[in-house]
Design a protein around this motif. Structure first.
Motif, short mmCIF file in Angstrom:
data_model
loop_
_atom_site.label_atom_id
_atom_site.label_comp_id
_atom_site.label_asym_id
_atom_site.label_seq_id
_atom_site.Cartn_x
_atom_site.Cartn_y
_atom_site.Cartn_z
N PRO A 117 0.83 -1.21 0.00
CA PRO A 117 0.00 0.00 0.00
C PRO A 117 0.86 1.27 0.00
O PRO A 117 1.84 1.37 0.74
N GLY A 118 0.51 2.21 -0.86
CA GLY A 118 1.25 3.46 -0.92
C GLY A 118 2.68 3.29 -1.36
O GLY A 118 3.57 4.00 -0.88
N HIS A 119 2.94 2.39 -2.32
CA HIS A 119 4.33 2.08 -2.68
C HIS A 119 5.07 3.29 -3.23
O HIS A 119 6.30 3.38 -3.09
N ARG A 120 4.36 4.21 -3.85
CA ARG A 120 5.03 5.41 -4.38
C ARG A 120 5.74 6.18 -3.28
O ARG A 120 6.81 6.75 -3.50
N ASP A 121 5.12 6.23 -2.10
CA ASP A 121 5.71 6.97 -0.98
C ASP A 121 6.96 6.30 -0.42
O ASP A 121 7.70 6.92 0.35
#
Length: 289
Positions: A117-121
């Motif tokens: 989850p939220g791998h971009r961050d």
């Protein structure tokens, strides 16, 4: 979600290995010295981690995966390798995970980050852990017929009540990953490739996605069947298989499956890159046993 199936995942080993081989080729061509330490995030059953060790026989190569079944398979299938049970998010947080190199020259990941989850961050922080290079690939097929069909069939009665909403695990485009990873002292190579795999056997696309993208849906149906004594999983396999045969008709030579992958290789190119592009560097780490 219950654990993954290494056996199902390895059914199409050659096809699933191609993106990693292409990613590895770009890393070796990035102009950096051969890595002495490598961390493979989401190593799965270890068959690709072994390729890294073959490429750099003198390097210390460690694979990490959150699946106990995958780590068990990796250790059994590659007894000369080093495999650790752990979470990508702990690595991104700067935790010192037992058994992992603190500052690997290369941090590499294949078809894993889309599950986080939220791998971009996390990308800048993962890059900060690499002394030389951070490289990854993710599937970009969230809007392919296979995944649209999966979401459509899972949204029908009676499956929808057992499964709930099916997440569309969208990943970034090359330009987005370039933007996220570019910064002073970093050189970023980002691209995409669409492979056309020719799959054999009966219901090959069903078998393909059942080992990966359909896993959360299938586990939810198995859990519902076990609790309520129903047979939804068998019915779902039949319905999804029929829909996928229509979306991917079989040809005389096999069943073509277009599969898009997105890649990025971020390499330290000079001064000013002690940390990741926007990451916190090596301060404030905790220790994970």
């Amino acid at each position: 979600m219950s654990d993954w199936s290494p056996t199902a995942y390895l059914r199409y080993t050659d096809e699933r290995s191609r993106p990693f081989a292409e990613l590895l080729a770009r890393v070796t061509g990035a102009g950096t010295a051969a890595p002495a330490t490598v961390l493979d995030l989401g190593c799965g059953p270890g068959h690709l981690t072994a390729l890294v060790r073959d490429r750099w026989p003198g390097a210390v190569v460690v694979g990490l995966d959150a699946s106990p079944a995958m780590i068990e398979q990796a250790r059994a299938g590659d007894p000369d390798g080093s495999y650790v049970l752990g979470d990508v998010r702990d690595v991104a947080a700067g935790a010192l995970v037992a058994g992992l190199p603190e500052r690997p020259d290369l941090v590499i990941s294949n078809a894993t980050l889309q599950w986080v989850p939220g791998h971009r961050d996390l990308l800048a922080r993962l890059a900060a852990r690499a002394a030389q290079t951070f490289a990854f690939s993710v599937p970009g097929n969230h809007d392919a017929p296979s995944h649209r069909t999966l979401r459509e069939v899972a949204g029908r009665a009676p499956y929808a009540d057992a499964v709930g909403p099916v997440e569309r695990r969208a990943v970034g485009d090359p330009a987005e990953y370039l933007e996220l990873l570019a910064g002073p002292g970093w050189s970023v190579d980002a691209w995409e490739t669409t492979y056309t795999h020719v799959l054999d056997g009966e219901d090959p696309v069903l078998r393909w996605i059942s080992a990966t993208g359909a896993q959360p849906v299938l586990h939810a149906l198995d859990a519902h069947d076990a609790t309520h004594g129903t047979g939804l999983r068998r019915r779902f396999d039949a319905d999804l298989g029929a829909a996928l045969r229509e979306a991917y008709p079989r040809r005389p030579f096999g069943t073509p499956l277009e599969f898009r992958r997105v890649f990025a290789v971020a390499t330290r190119s000079g001064t000013g890159a002690d940390d990741g592009p926007a990451g916190p560097g090596r301060d404030g780490r905790t220790v994970v046993a």
